[in-house]
Structures are given as structure tokens and as C-alpha cells.
Design a protein around this motif. Sequence first.
Motif, PDB file in Angstrom:
ATOM      1  N   LEU A  26       0.829  -1.206   0.000  1.00 33.20           N
ATOM      2  CA  LEU A  26       0.000   0.000   0.000  1.00 33.20           C
ATOM      3  C   LEU A  26       0.863   1.255   0.000  1.00 33.20           C
ATOM      4  CD1 LEU A  26      -2.762  -0.999   2.591  1.00 33.20           C
ATOM      5  CD2 LEU A  26      -2.976  -0.932   0.097  1.00 33.20           C
ATOM      6  N   ALA A  27       1.901   1.260   0.820  1.00 33.91           N
ATOM      7  CA  ALA A  27       2.789   2.422   0.878  1.00 33.91           C
ATOM      8  C   ALA A  27       3.504   2.632  -0.457  1.00 33.91           C
ATOM      9  CB  ALA A  27       3.801   2.245   2.006  1.00 33.91           C
ATOM     10  N   ALA A  28       3.951   1.542  -1.054  1.00 37.90           N
ATOM     11  CA  ALA A  28       4.667   1.647  -2.327  1.00 37.90           C
ATOM     12  C   ALA A  28       3.778   2.216  -3.430  1.00 37.90           C
ATOM     13  CB  ALA A  28       5.198   0.280  -2.738  1.00 37.90           C
ATOM     14  N   GLN A  29       2.522   1.806  -3.447  1.00 36.56           N
ATOM     15  CA  GLN A  29       1.634   2.331  -4.491  1.00 36.56           C
ATOM     16  C   GLN A  29       1.360   3.820  -4.288  1.00 36.56           C
ATOM     17  OE1 GLN A  29       1.110   0.923  -7.179  1.00 36.56           O
ATOM     18  NE2 GLN A  29      -0.406   2.245  -8.119  1.00 36.56           N
ATOM     19  N   ASN A  30       1.256   4.249  -3.022  1.00 37.91           N
ATOM     20  CA  ASN A  30       1.164   5.684  -2.761  1.00 37.91           C
ATOM     21  C   ASN A  30       2.392   6.404  -3.314  1.00 37.91           C
ATOM     22  OD1 ASN A  30      -1.324   5.925  -1.419  1.00 37.91           O
ATOM     23  ND2 ASN A  30      -0.420   7.164   0.219  1.00 37.91           N
ATOM     24  N   ALA A  31       3.567   5.808  -3.078  1.00 35.70           N
ATOM     25  CA  ALA A  31       4.813   6.407  -3.576  1.00 35.70           C
ATOM     26  C   ALA A  31       4.818   6.492  -5.094  1.00 35.70           C
ATOM     27  CB  ALA A  31       6.008   5.595  -3.090  1.00 35.70           C
ATOM     28  N   ALA A  32       4.329   5.447  -5.741  1.00 38.17           N
ATOM     29  CA  ALA A  32       4.289   5.438  -7.209  1.00 38.17           C
ATOM     30  C   ALA A  32       3.429   6.584  -7.734  1.00 38.17           C
ATOM     31  CB  ALA A  32       3.755   4.099  -7.702  1.00 38.17           C
ATOM     32  N   ILE A  33       2.268   6.775  -7.123  1.00 38.37           N
ATOM     33  CA  ILE A  33       1.370   7.848  -7.561  1.00 38.37           C
ATOM     34  C   ILE A  33       1.993   9.213  -7.280  1.00 38.37           C
ATOM     35  CG2 ILE A  33      -0.909   8.887  -7.217  1.00 38.37           C
ATOM     36  CD1 ILE A  33      -1.800   5.985  -6.360  1.00 38.37           C
ATOM     37  N   ALA A  34       2.620   9.345  -6.110  1.00 39.57           N
ATOM     38  CA  ALA A  34       3.284  10.606  -5.776  1.00 39.57           C
ATOM     39  C   ALA A  34       4.386  10.917  -6.782  1.00 39.57           C
ATOM     40  CB  ALA A  34       3.853  10.539  -4.360  1.00 39.57           C
ATOM     41  N   ALA A  35       5.186   9.905  -7.122  1.00 36.53           N
ATOM     42  CA  ALA A  35       6.275  10.102  -8.090  1.00 36.53           C
ATOM     43  C   ALA A  35       5.730  10.533  -9.447  1.00 36.53           C
ATOM     44  CB  ALA A  35       7.081   8.818  -8.214  1.00 36.53           C
ATOM     45  N   GLU A  36       4.669   9.883  -9.893  1.00 41.03           N
ATOM     46  CA  GLU A  36       4.102  10.216 -11.194  1.00 41.03           C
ATOM     47  C   GLU A  36       3.506  11.623 -11.194  1.00 41.03           C
ATOM     48  OE1 GLU A  36       1.525   6.909 -11.973  1.00 41.03           O
ATOM     49  OE2 GLU A  36       3.193   5.607 -12.571  1.00 41.03           O
ATOM     50  N   SER A  37       2.997  12.054 -10.042  1.00 40.84           N
ATOM     51  CA  SER A  37       2.461  13.421  -9.958  1.00 40.84           C
ATOM     52  C   SER A  37       3.563  14.461 -10.087  1.00 40.84           C
ATOM     53  CB  SER A  37       1.721  13.609  -8.632  1.00 40.84           C
ATOM     54  OG  SER A  37       2.620  13.799  -7.550  1.00 40.84           O
ATOM     55  N   LEU A  38       4.811  14.048  -9.810  1.00 39.31           N
ATOM     56  CA  LEU A  38       5.963  14.945  -9.930  1.00 39.31           C
ATOM     57  C   LEU A  38       6.670  14.799 -11.275  1.00 39.31           C
ATOM     58  CD1 LEU A  38       7.461  14.469  -6.340  1.00 39.31           C
ATOM     59  CD2 LEU A  38       6.240  16.474  -7.205  1.00 39.31           C
TER      60      LEU A  38
ATOM     61  N   TYR B  58      11.914  -8.610   5.251  1.00 37.90           N
ATOM     62  CA  TYR B  58      12.236  -9.212   3.951  1.00 37.90           C
ATOM     63  C   TYR B  58      11.874  -8.242   2.829  1.00 37.90           C
ATOM     64  CZ  TYR B  58       7.548 -10.438   2.121  1.00 37.90           C
ATOM     65  OH  TYR B  58       6.272 -10.394   1.586  1.00 37.90           O
ATOM     66  N   PRO B  59      12.606  -8.292   1.717  1.00 41.43           N
ATOM     67  CA  PRO B  59      12.316  -7.408   0.581  1.00 41.43           C
ATOM     68  C   PRO B  59      11.121  -7.929  -0.210  1.00 41.43           C
ATOM     69  CG  PRO B  59      14.201  -8.785   0.066  1.00 41.43           C
ATOM     70  CD  PRO B  59      13.796  -9.126   1.478  1.00 41.43           C
ATOM     71  N   VAL B  60      10.055  -7.158  -0.245  1.00 45.40           N
ATOM     72  CA  VAL B  60       8.852  -7.569  -0.962  1.00 45.40           C
ATOM     73  C   VAL B  60       9.042  -7.359  -2.474  1.00 45.40           C
ATOM     74  CG1 VAL B  60       6.350  -7.292  -1.136  1.00 45.40           C
ATOM     75  CG2 VAL B  60       7.497  -6.896   1.049  1.00 45.40           C
ATOM     76  N   PHE B  61       9.560  -6.194  -2.831  1.00 44.39           N
ATOM     77  CA  PHE B  61       9.865  -5.884  -4.232  1.00 44.39           C
ATOM     78  C   PHE B  61      10.752  -4.648  -4.278  1.00 44.39           C
ATOM     79  CE2 PHE B  61       5.419  -4.604  -3.272  1.00 44.39           C
ATOM     80  CZ  PHE B  61       5.644  -3.253  -3.059  1.00 44.39           C
ATOM     81  N   GLY B  62      11.328  -4.415  -5.433  1.00 45.64           N
ATOM     82  CA  GLY B  62      12.080  -3.192  -5.659  1.00 45.64           C
ATOM     83  C   GLY B  62      11.258  -2.235  -6.499  1.00 45.64           C
ATOM     84  N   MET B  63      11.749  -1.002  -6.615  1.00 47.46           N
ATOM     85  CA  MET B  63      11.087   0.005  -7.438  1.00 47.46           C
ATOM     86  C   MET B  63      12.136   0.930  -8.038  1.00 47.46           C
ATOM     87  SD  MET B  63       8.455   3.055  -6.272  1.00 47.46           S
ATOM     88  CE  MET B  63       7.006   2.044  -5.955  1.00 47.46           C
TER      89      MET B  63
END
Length: 247
Positions: free
Chosen positions: A116-128, A156-161
Motif C-alpha cells: 500500500l505504501a509503495a503504491q502511494n509512492a508510485a502515484i506521488a512520483a508520477e504526480s511529480l 524481507y524485501p517484498v519488491f524493488g522500485m
Amino acid sequence: MNDTLSLLMNHRSIRKYSARPVMDEDLRAIISAAQMASTSSNVQAYSVIAITDAAQKQRLSGLAGNQAYIVECPVFLVWCADLYRLKKGADAHLADKQAYADSTENFIVATVDAALAAQNAAIAAESLGMGIVYIGGVRNHIAEFSEALELPELVYPVFGMCLGYPDQEPGLRPRLPVEAVLHQGTYNCNGIETEVAKYDQVSSAYLSERTGGKNSTPWSELMARRLAEPVRLHMQDFLKQKGFMKR
């Protein structure tokens, strides 16, 4: 269609980045936005590791399938499910009480929190004006990857971005029909095959256009190949060794 919906509906994975750096203040803003995502009982059971060093990105890329964009992106973020911090913070208050940080439920909570946090980050990044691509390959050699990042127990590492400014304009990948995903009241098994067949036509046409006619394999066939492949079967043993899912 408002600005937020427009941003969400235009998401695409970015695998080629310009040389423009990601400023520290922008990275902090992105992570701050990530922190405002929903989190179960406010446990906030995730951590993010930002990697900018070229040699470290090269090493991690080698453990994650040698994906060039891990090396080329300005910032590589590793999203971790983290129950270690939760346990350390609570230890002083537990006294003789038994703790259940190692439960399967808490493993799910931490994994969902990270996503959930990562998807928020993705949207924030795209807004910039930035772009991202998720990297599941961090789980290819997850023990070595975790060791390289010095991850303690219950992390544990769930995924990278990959994160950076796009140097490409890929097309939008079509998704399943809403009718295949949205159910009313109960799960409706009827019509699934029909909706999948519709999507097969759309996805086949998309793939053919994307590859210049070299590939038009329908989605259902691609998924059959995926299900028939024994991918990352080491995960269960690794997670238990890290202290997860013991009960």
C-alpha cells in the motif's frame, strides 16, 4: 475524469530513465506520501531502502535478474515488510507476555502495508513527472539480496522500485474488463470464461502491435505458462528462516 483519476488511468511501467537526478527533497516528499497510505492498526510495518550508489545498484541488479534499469535509474527503492522495528518498539512493554510477531497474520499485515505504501509512492512520483517500475526479481536470490542489504530478522524485501524521470513513452497496457474483476454481493463464477476471452482478444492485439506482429499470444495462454513454471519455490523456507509464518 478529474486530475487524480487521469493520473491513475495513465500509469505505465518505465524502464528507461533520463540522466536527470531525483532531488532529496522530492524523494522525501514521495516517501512522506507513502507513509500516509492506510496501514493495519497503525503498525506501519514496512521500511524503504534507497540505493543510489552505482556499484551497489550493479550488485543488486545481478541478484535480481540483471535488469539494466536497476543500474540506470537514479534511485532504486527496496520496499521491505518490517516486523523487526515493531517487535523492538514493543519489547519493553511486553514484559512476560508472549509476542506473535512471527504469526502468519502479521506477515500478511506487513506485506500488505509495504504494498500500500509503495503504491502511494508510485502515484506521488508520477504526480511529480517521474516514472517507476516494480521489480519482483529482488526475490530471485532473496537470501543473498537480503544479506547485501543487511536485513535483520523479521524483515524481507517484498519488491524493488526503479525511480526516475522517464526517457520513453510506452503505450498503456490494457487491463481485464471491469466485469471480470468487480463482483456484486458474492463472487460470481458465471461468465468468467467469457470475460477472459474478451480480454484475450484485446491483449493479443496489444501485444501484436507492441512487438510489430512478432507475438500475439493471448493473456490466458501467457498465464498458463506462468502457472506451469515453478517460480521462487525457495520463498517459504527463506521466510520461515527469517522468523515469519511460524504459526
